[in-house]
Motif scaffolding. Structure first.
Motif, PDB file in Angstrom:
ATOM      1  N   TYR A 157      -0.027  -7.826   2.437  1.00 39.63           N
ATOM      2  CA  TYR A 157      -1.181  -6.932   2.333  1.00 39.63           C
ATOM      3  C   TYR A 157      -2.478  -7.684   2.617  1.00 39.63           C
ATOM      4  O   TYR A 157      -3.391  -7.145   3.249  1.00 39.63           O
ATOM      5  CB  TYR A 157      -1.234  -6.282   0.939  1.00 39.63           C
ATOM      6  CG  TYR A 157      -2.283  -5.202   0.848  1.00 39.63           C
ATOM      7  CD1 TYR A 157      -2.175  -4.030   1.609  1.00 39.63           C
ATOM      8  CD2 TYR A 157      -3.397  -5.358   0.025  1.00 39.63           C
ATOM      9  CE1 TYR A 157      -3.142  -3.041   1.538  1.00 39.63           C
ATOM     10  CE2 TYR A 157      -4.367  -4.370  -0.058  1.00 39.63           C
ATOM     11  CZ  TYR A 157      -4.248  -3.217   0.698  1.00 39.63           C
ATOM     12  OH  TYR A 157      -5.208  -2.245   0.641  1.00 39.63           O
ATOM     13  N   LEU A 166      -2.900   6.551 -14.203  1.00 40.31           N
ATOM     14  CA  LEU A 166      -3.150   5.556 -13.159  1.00 40.31           C
ATOM     15  C   LEU A 166      -4.374   5.935 -12.355  1.00 40.31           C
ATOM     16  O   LEU A 166      -5.258   5.121 -12.084  1.00 40.31           O
ATOM     17  CB  LEU A 166      -1.902   5.462 -12.252  1.00 40.31           C
ATOM     18  CG  LEU A 166      -1.985   4.527 -11.047  1.00 40.31           C
ATOM     19  CD1 LEU A 166      -2.321   3.092 -11.450  1.00 40.31           C
ATOM     20  CD2 LEU A 166      -0.675   4.548 -10.262  1.00 40.31           C
ATOM     21  N   ALA A 204       2.901   5.646  -5.924  1.00 40.89           N
ATOM     22  CA  ALA A 204       2.673   5.572  -7.373  1.00 40.89           C
ATOM     23  C   ALA A 204       1.509   6.471  -7.761  1.00 40.89           C
ATOM     24  O   ALA A 204       1.563   7.191  -8.769  1.00 40.89           O
ATOM     25  CB  ALA A 204       2.383   4.127  -7.782  1.00 40.89           C
ATOM     26  N   GLU A 205       0.472   6.457  -6.945  1.00 38.39           N
ATOM     27  CA  GLU A 205      -0.696   7.277  -7.263  1.00 38.39           C
ATOM     28  C   GLU A 205      -0.395   8.763  -7.092  1.00 38.39           C
ATOM     29  O   GLU A 205      -0.753   9.575  -7.946  1.00 38.39           O
ATOM     30  CB  GLU A 205      -1.876   6.876  -6.363  1.00 38.39           C
ATOM     31  CG  GLU A 205      -2.382   5.467  -6.683  1.00 38.39           C
ATOM     32  CD  GLU A 205      -3.465   4.993  -5.713  1.00 38.39           C
ATOM     33  OE1 GLU A 205      -4.482   5.701  -5.560  1.00 38.39           O
ATOM     34  OE2 GLU A 205      -3.276   3.929  -5.099  1.00 38.39           O
ATOM     35  N   ALA A 223       5.943  -0.669  -9.605  1.00 37.91           N
ATOM     36  CA  ALA A 223       5.123   0.184  -8.734  1.00 37.91           C
ATOM     37  C   ALA A 223       3.698   0.285  -9.272  1.00 37.91           C
ATOM     38  O   ALA A 223       2.721   0.248  -8.512  1.00 37.91           O
ATOM     39  CB  ALA A 223       5.758   1.574  -8.618  1.00 37.91           C
ATOM     40  N   TRP A 224       3.580   0.424 -10.592  1.00 39.07           N
ATOM     41  CA  TRP A 224       2.236   0.460 -11.203  1.00 39.07           C
ATOM     42  C   TRP A 224       1.469  -0.818 -10.869  1.00 39.07           C
ATOM     43  O   TRP A 224       0.288  -0.785 -10.499  1.00 39.07           O
ATOM     44  CB  TRP A 224       2.367   0.619 -12.728  1.00 39.07           C
ATOM     45  CG  TRP A 224       1.066   0.742 -13.443  1.00 39.07           C
ATOM     46  CD1 TRP A 224       0.121  -0.219 -13.614  1.00 39.07           C
ATOM     47  CD2 TRP A 224       0.538   1.926 -14.061  1.00 39.07           C
ATOM     48  NE1 TRP A 224      -0.949   0.272 -14.313  1.00 39.07           N
ATOM     49  CE2 TRP A 224      -0.715   1.590 -14.611  1.00 39.07           C
ATOM     50  CE3 TRP A 224       1.032   3.229 -14.238  1.00 39.07           C
ATOM     51  CZ2 TRP A 224      -1.498   2.519 -15.302  1.00 39.07           C
ATOM     52  CZ3 TRP A 224       0.252   4.150 -14.932  1.00 39.07           C
ATOM     53  CH2 TRP A 224      -0.989   3.796 -15.455  1.00 39.07           C
ATOM     54  N   LYS A 241      -3.026  -3.765  -5.380  1.00 36.60           N
ATOM     55  CA  LYS A 241      -3.570  -3.279  -4.102  1.00 36.60           C
ATOM     56  C   LYS A 241      -5.064  -2.978  -4.256  1.00 36.60           C
ATOM     57  O   LYS A 241      -5.899  -3.420  -3.449  1.00 36.60           O
ATOM     58  CB  LYS A 241      -2.794  -2.016  -3.688  1.00 36.60           C
ATOM     59  CG  LYS A 241      -3.118  -1.483  -2.317  1.00 36.60           C
ATOM     60  CD  LYS A 241      -3.997  -0.236  -2.407  1.00 36.60           C
ATOM     61  CE  LYS A 241      -4.441   0.205  -1.023  1.00 36.60           C
ATOM     62  NZ  LYS A 241      -5.736   0.886  -1.049  1.00 36.60           N
ATOM     63  N   ASP A 283       0.832  -1.207   0.000  1.00 36.21           N
ATOM     64  CA  ASP A 283       0.000   0.000   0.000  1.00 36.21           C
ATOM     65  C   ASP A 283       0.867   1.259   0.000  1.00 36.21           C
ATOM     66  O   ASP A 283       0.483   2.272  -0.575  1.00 36.21           O
ATOM     67  CB  ASP A 283      -1.027  -0.026   1.135  1.00 36.21           C
ATOM     68  CG  ASP A 283      -0.439  -0.472   2.458  1.00 36.21           C
ATOM     69  OD1 ASP A 283       0.526  -1.289   2.453  1.00 36.21           O
ATOM     70  OD2 ASP A 283      -0.912  -0.034   3.496  1.00 36.21           O
ATOM     71  N   LYS A 291      -2.768  -7.705   6.229  1.00 40.05           N
ATOM     72  CA  LYS A 291      -2.998  -6.355   6.739  1.00 40.05           C
ATOM     73  C   LYS A 291      -4.466  -5.966   6.649  1.00 40.05           C
ATOM     74  O   LYS A 291      -5.023  -5.370   7.565  1.00 40.05           O
ATOM     75  CB  LYS A 291      -2.134  -5.390   5.910  1.00 40.05           C
ATOM     76  CG  LYS A 291      -2.179  -3.955   6.375  1.00 40.05           C
ATOM     77  CD  LYS A 291      -1.077  -3.161   5.687  1.00 40.05           C
ATOM     78  CE  LYS A 291      -0.948  -1.762   6.240  1.00 40.05           C
ATOM     79  NZ  LYS A 291       0.231  -1.097   5.667  1.00 40.05           N
ATOM     80  N   ASP A 296       9.305   1.420 -12.199  1.00 38.08           N
ATOM     81  CA  ASP A 296       8.015   2.117 -12.218  1.00 38.08           C
ATOM     82  C   ASP A 296       6.882   1.183 -12.623  1.00 38.08           C
ATOM     83  O   ASP A 296       5.735   1.366 -12.196  1.00 38.08           O
ATOM     84  CB  ASP A 296       8.058   3.306 -13.192  1.00 38.08           C
ATOM     85  CG  ASP A 296       8.572   4.565 -12.503  1.00 38.08           C
ATOM     86  OD1 ASP A 296       8.976   4.488 -11.315  1.00 38.08           O
ATOM     87  OD2 ASP A 296       8.582   5.628 -13.152  1.00 38.08           O
ATOM     88  N   ILE A 346       2.984   8.160 -11.687  1.00 29.72           N
ATOM     89  CA  ILE A 346       3.981   7.513 -12.558  1.00 29.72           C
ATOM     90  C   ILE A 346       3.349   7.121 -13.889  1.00 29.72           C
ATOM     91  O   ILE A 346       2.170   6.854 -13.966  1.00 29.72           O
ATOM     92  CB  ILE A 346       4.575   6.232 -11.913  1.00 29.72           C
ATOM     93  CG1 ILE A 346       3.452   5.270 -11.515  1.00 29.72           C
ATOM     94  CG2 ILE A 346       5.470   6.580 -10.756  1.00 29.72           C
ATOM     95  CD1 ILE A 346       3.961   3.896 -11.167  1.00 29.72           C
ATOM     96  N   ASN A 347       4.174   7.145 -14.899  1.00 28.65           N
ATOM     97  CA  ASN A 347       3.686   6.804 -16.235  1.00 28.65           C
ATOM     98  C   ASN A 347       4.825   6.167 -17.009  1.00 28.65           C
ATOM     99  O   ASN A 347       5.448   6.800 -17.861  1.00 28.65           O
ATOM    100  CB  ASN A 347       3.167   8.070 -16.936  1.00 28.65           C
ATOM    101  CG  ASN A 347       2.530   7.729 -18.266  1.00 28.65           C
ATOM    102  OD1 ASN A 347       2.220   6.564 -18.527  1.00 28.65           O
ATOM    103  ND2 ASN A 347       2.370   8.737 -19.112  1.00 28.65           N
ATOM    104  N   ALA A 375       2.002  -2.813  -8.342  1.00 31.36           N
ATOM    105  CA  ALA A 375       1.690  -2.828  -6.921  1.00 31.36           C
ATOM    106  C   ALA A 375       0.420  -2.028  -6.645  1.00 31.36           C
ATOM    107  O   ALA A 375      -0.481  -2.474  -5.921  1.00 31.36           O
ATOM    108  CB  ALA A 375       2.867  -2.258  -6.123  1.00 31.36           C
ATOM    109  N   ALA A 376       0.325  -0.854  -7.261  1.00 29.01           N
ATOM    110  CA  ALA A 376      -0.862  -0.020  -7.056  1.00 29.01           C
ATOM    111  C   ALA A 376      -2.100  -0.737  -7.586  1.00 29.01           C
ATOM    112  O   ALA A 376      -3.159  -0.762  -6.939  1.00 29.01           O
ATOM    113  CB  ALA A 376      -0.664   1.324  -7.752  1.00 29.01           C
ATOM    114  N   ILE A 380       3.778   1.499  -1.589  1.00 28.81           N
ATOM    115  CA  ILE A 380       4.188   1.633  -2.995  1.00 28.81           C
ATOM    116  C   ILE A 380       3.033   2.183  -3.814  1.00 28.81           C
ATOM    117  O   ILE A 380       3.203   3.092  -4.647  1.00 28.81           O
ATOM    118  CB  ILE A 380       4.643   0.272  -3.569  1.00 28.81           C
ATOM    119  CG1 ILE A 380       5.850  -0.266  -2.798  1.00 28.81           C
ATOM    120  CG2 ILE A 380       4.992   0.399  -5.052  1.00 28.81           C
ATOM    121  CD1 ILE A 380       6.250  -1.706  -3.156  1.00 28.81           C
ATOM    122  N   ALA A 381       1.837   1.635  -3.571  1.00 26.16           N
ATOM    123  CA  ALA A 381       0.650   2.098  -4.293  1.00 26.16           C
ATOM    124  C   ALA A 381       0.405   3.579  -4.046  1.00 26.16           C
ATOM    125  O   ALA A 381       0.170   4.365  -4.991  1.00 26.16           O
ATOM    126  CB  ALA A 381      -0.567   1.278  -3.872  1.00 26.16           C
TER     127      ALA A 381
END
Lengths: 440, 440, 440, 440
Positions: D220, D113, C413-414, D165-166, D172, C407, D223, D162, C418-419, D168-169, C409-410
């Motif tokens: 997660y 995102l 990223a949000e 990370a994308w 999640k 979460d 969690k 990246d 990131i793109n 991961a988001a 990392i999420a």
């Protein structure tokens, strides 16, 4: 000349084996005379319009990764011209003598048959214009009778005769265009000429439809005086579960059945060969033995994957032996070496596309030079001849030519108490000999 | 009757689907009339001498596991007679109408050609005696031209013409014996007619040798007035890397090339089909469409293994659809269903061998009964006919029979603005329909 | 030294790339120092006793084609010594530093366990004598737990615990012998450790038996102070339908399950890799990534055939990239390159056998030299490093080492929107680069 | 309820084996109690959102053939709701208890995102509403980390952190949504977690990335208190040339390496099994033996094709034995049977889609009933137990549990002169027994 995505690339030159320039040819010296003819005329390289300009990089699990200006939204005819400009600029960069296309690669489809054909001729005329100021010629044209949903149940083998008629109309115009553009061959690949399941298929009916279609094509060739070759491209499966043009031997039987074996030859693809369970060399040698070798689609498959990967060639051994069998079959004649190869979907840059062709061209050129040397040296051929030397005696020839009957041969074998002795097949010794020549 | 390893087994009887007896037939009622003929005459089951009596259970990584009395040391002719006694006793147990053999299965080889042929005829005469008091007949005979080292580089395709002559002598005598024993067919399987490596092979030369050999065989058949069928058994590879009789379509082309398509048919094997990348149904349907269906070798392969496992069949779906295509092709005629299947090497007991055949016979019988019902019901055929119904109009027939040319079809398609609409192929609905019938 | 079938062959010498002598090494200069060590010590070539001296050329459809003096009738112990004399003479000819054997290759089996072990130790002692005057050492020993019928249902995985006990006794003595002869490794290949059909198999029971057996082997290694490596040789199938040591990844999971991942490594074979659907490079890279690379069995398969062909290697690309991954994994250590390769059955002469090894040795040597050059040059590695360079930032490392949660990392990223942008995978450019280096 | 393309279909009912209604269940009586539980609770069938509602029928050589109202141009969120309405109406027709989805199946992607996640949650909320008035629940949710070009070089294994990370988001939020909708499982399929070419790949780096990612997911899960299972879906290749989650055994090793074997199980698919060289039964039995069986993706492949055909199941034998191994492994628990199967591209009608599921459901139901009967009857299990009975003696148990050492076992074997005797593996007899039960 229009500005294109390839404008920044200088023409690729032959620089010799010591060149460190990744975008130079190390082996492909088109003018170099080999076996009495310039290398370029032996190989007759062609760029494939579809893989180079129409492919988006999508696969069954992922979307487009390749984005070119002509893939944007806009007027489809104008975009088709942008694409053609880029194509001819790409031909300039590579300096190759030929290209190949499907109707659907060069021109947008329309709502109706008429509109579709109209679009097609518009762009064919445009290509004719481009060709006037280019040294790149047309190796072959073909019709895409597999992508549109109307072909989902077959093209000429469709249960619906209207689809057969649609295909006839399309091929008629594609043959006209091929003639108009001075093409050397016209190709038929039957990507939907087969079945997804035998359970809903009348195989005899479909074979007869396909045989008739090919006869119509051959008749039309003569009618319009097209002096190129008609070629069938075998592939065993994919997209369907079974395609009727499975491999060279199958196509040969099909041609014999419909009396077309003197009219039609095969366009052989490396990856199609391996999907059928054969090596590329095998398919070329078979076509040579049956007298129907027409042209080559250059690529490679991945022996560990079960689909057509259409990768650029990088196996020097396979390519050398393939070229050896081409030479033994008398060369490619009106055919050539078409790069039916595509960059991987991660290789989306223009540089990737140029580099892939440079590597492929050089691999084929080097292979041909090695094969020619092998033939000229004569040692390998002598070894093969020697293996079959026993068949040159009058007694052996009598058996082979049918002058003696089974019982006569038997009687003689029994009375003379023959006792054939083993001779080594020398596979490893031949492999060693070839390895030293191919990898030198 | 001599005491044999099968003496303790009573004859296997038809007991119906409710029988709990593992060594009874639940479906194979040879006398039951189906489609106007007894079931036994449709299927014409045969026991294969080699797998049932000559196989030792060895594999490339392990030795013999199966030990029968005739495999012990001793006088080879006497042992061959013990084997024959056991074979005919086994036929009694199963109550099947036919058997098949290679020369090498029934008789020991000798030091010379003469001695080998002498041994062979001694045992052929003995078999003739046995047959006089048995109801089991000969479905086909064949020659083993692959096991002995002299055939390592080919039989009729051998670089040594003496091997060709040896084969001619052997086949001549095997054909004589097949006629003497009243056989219905003579089979050629070319296990060494191919190459281990293309690198040492002259394919054209070898194809011509093989074509000549087959012509000699056909001529001899007519000369001696043998009224059985000559059959080729396709297999793509194994033991060699490539065999020229790759599959039905390849054999058809070969027959056409040498003008033998009206003289020779195919003996199709399930496991050979899958090794060539085809289903068994596909090979049968192809032979039906080309008019060369001759006979069947019953077994199954393992789709996850790359060699010929020759297992007994247990896939009811495949077998039912195979029988469906046999019926559609007009039945097996002089051919039959030969169990070219072997027990696993762990299944070394006589009981395993009997049980394997009982299961295989019943699987085929049940499949044939289902297929016959499917045909008689007519719903499935109607569905197929309906799919191609569009081709029955005069306009469509004109295209199919060549009354209109490509440009005429094109002109009409353009002027009438055809726009063919998609129709469902209904694969899943057909599968559901068949599943309910096959598994009921 | 005794007169042997190899007596007439002079020792094969390194003569350099320009040598025209087919029985000379062009690349294998054992003394040449590469990456700080003589080439011979990197590669540690071994001759396989079984393929070179025990193989008869039979295949599933044909009998023995290879006939050596020790295969004649006679006293088995005396013949085993003739074989050993020939083996050491063959080592002399090739000048290779190692050999490998199964118990069954070197000594005849007996009627009982006791007699079998007695024969074995007799010949082991004889080999010890031979080794005293030879420069060839033992790379590894192993037990043949697959050929005899008693292993037909498994070795350590057999349903019969007596077979497990037999295997334990055999392996105990083979390990003793391997230690006695100074072997560097002890190998286990589970050719029967799997199933012919899942239908009669309790997989969990069999895995536990196999896990226990391996633990016993490891314990015994420590008990006797054998300081070589214990190696498992993965193979997916053949002879069985499924073998538990399917591939490197499967063996790794097995070792982890039984707590043996620090005690046992893998002996990887090219043809076993391809049968499992992997390239040889893949298996080596996987073993390298998992830290269990032990040794190599050198050969090649035929991608178009579904069984273990065990051919001598001739693909320079594959071999070079394989050697590259060996170097990246830190080299072969106590392992080596064992020629688990056999001549084709038509290649029955002693010259074929010598030549096959010469070609194979040279192919590997050339490949290693190329791979070493590739590593030393550094350009290729740099290209790879650069591809993953993004992972070297502290933020990326935090993700990789578990310092931030999913979460977190999420959320980042949000918030940072990131793109990620595409970067070319450059497959074709890398292939071109490698082609120029490998084929130069 | 909204009017949908499925509105005209009445709910499919159980009508028994004699029903002639093609859109009725003959075997799937959800309420029927088997082995102490309703059939519906054993099988826990799910409809796959992607194949049923998002698939267009395109293949690598052809465009879309399937056209549904929500595939037209328009507001993407509104269209996603039309699709959801149709999906729930389809669930009504089939009366199945579960569905499964990827984020990308249910909601349109956005430019960023943030927008993508926003769209996703909008539709998740809409699904929650729909579920309130439906009896269909969520079997599992998952994230599509393979279709968008950003994943072309991998998801968690991407060289670009990246992208990690994308992912991961995305995961999640997908896990949040799965929890919100009461899902029983969360699945990860790594369609891009592998390589297209080893040549540009750092395998160790990528495995560590993937291991870390899975650890983050497990952490997660705890969690947020999600009490479903985390599942990995193995597939060997396609779309990539190699995927790290090759098969069950490979995934097991991966889980052990990263300490996750008690946290994660496998979701097994029939067609993925066959692509890896295994039968579906094998994969289920392996997962059972290793204690990681999670859930099933129901479909079938085509053994003659090298790609994932995802056809609806029609092989009763395979499905029955698969269900047998599910029962022996203790059942599916929180898992279920998800139809990861798609109609052929010629089967574009809604009726085809309904019929395909009816056939598939019935095939699984019939198979489960047969398997349950097999287990309850006990004869087959007894036969298996008997095969391993020898291992129940104290002496055998001592060997198996490590109470005796290798040399102790050897000493005893030698002193007692063991001589294990062959026992038949009875494969054909077992096949006959099963054929009678499965096809009855």
């Amino acid at each position: 000349m229009a500005n294109t995505v390839f404008s920044n690339f200088p023409a690729v030159k032959f620089e010799g084996a010591d060149s460190a320039n990744p975008l130079a040819y190390q082996y492909y010296d088109a003018e170099r005379v080999v076996m009495g003819k310039p290398l370029g005329e032996h190989l007759r390289f062609a760029v494939a319009y579809w893989h180079s300009f129409a492919m988006s990089g999508s696969d069954p699990f992922g979307g487009a990764t390749i984005d070119r200006p002509w893939m944007a939204a806009g007027d489809p005819i104008a975009l088709a011209k942008v694409k053609a400009d880029a194509a001819f600029d790409f031909f300039r960069v590579l300096g190759l003598p030929f290209f190949c296309f499907h109707d659907a690669d060069i021109a947008p489809g329309g709502e109706t048959l008429k509109e579709t054909l109209g679009n097609f001729h518009t762009i064919v005329d445009y290509l004719e214009e481009k060709m006037a100021s280019s040294s790149t010629k047309l190796l072959w044209g073909t019709a895409n009778l597999f992508s549109h949903p109307r072909f989902m149940a077959g093209a000429s083998t469709n249960p619906d005769p209207d689809v057969f008629a649609w295909c006839a109309a399309t091929v008629k115009h594609c043959m006209d265009a091929t003639k108009q553009l001075g093409g050397s061959n016209y190709v038929l690949w039957g990507g939907r000429e087969g079945y997804e399941t035998l359970l809903n298929t009348n195989m005899k009916q479909e074979l007869d439809q396909m045989g008739r279609f090919l006869s119509l094509v051959v008749d039309y060739k003569h009618k319009i005086g097209f002096d190129g070759q008609i070629l069938i491209e075998p592939k065993p499966k994919e997209p369907t579960a079974h395609q009727y043009d499975f491999d060279t031997a199958t196509v040969y039987g099909f041609l014999k059945k419909y009396g077309l074996e003197n009219e039609v030859r095969v366009n052989l693809e490396a990856n199609h060969a391996t999907l059928a369970g054969h090596s590329f060399e095998h398919e070329i040698a078979t076509a040579g033995a049956l007298g129907i070798l027409g042209s080559l689609d250059i690529n490679r498959g991945d022996a560990l994957l079960g689909w057509d990967t259409d990768q650029f060639p990088n196996d020097l051994w396979t390519m050398t032996m393939s070229m050896y069998h081409v030479i033994k079959a008398g060369g490619l004649g009106k055919g050539g070496c078409n790069f039916d190869a595509k960059v991987r979907r991660q290789s989306f840059t223009e540089e990737d596309l140029v580099a892939a062709h440079v590597g492929g061209v050089d691999m084929c050129a080097r292979a041909f030079l090695s094969a020619a040397k092998l033939v000229e040296e004569g040692k390998y051929d002598a070894l093969l001849d020697d293996r079959y030397a026993g068949w040159k005696t009058p007694e052996a020839q009598a058996m082979l030519t049918g002058k003696v009957s089974l019982d006569e041969i038997a009687a003689k074998a029994e009375s003379s108490a023959i006792n054939p002795q083993p001779r080594s097949g020398k596979q490893e010794q031949i492999e060693n000999m070839l390895a030293r020549r191919i990898y030198s």
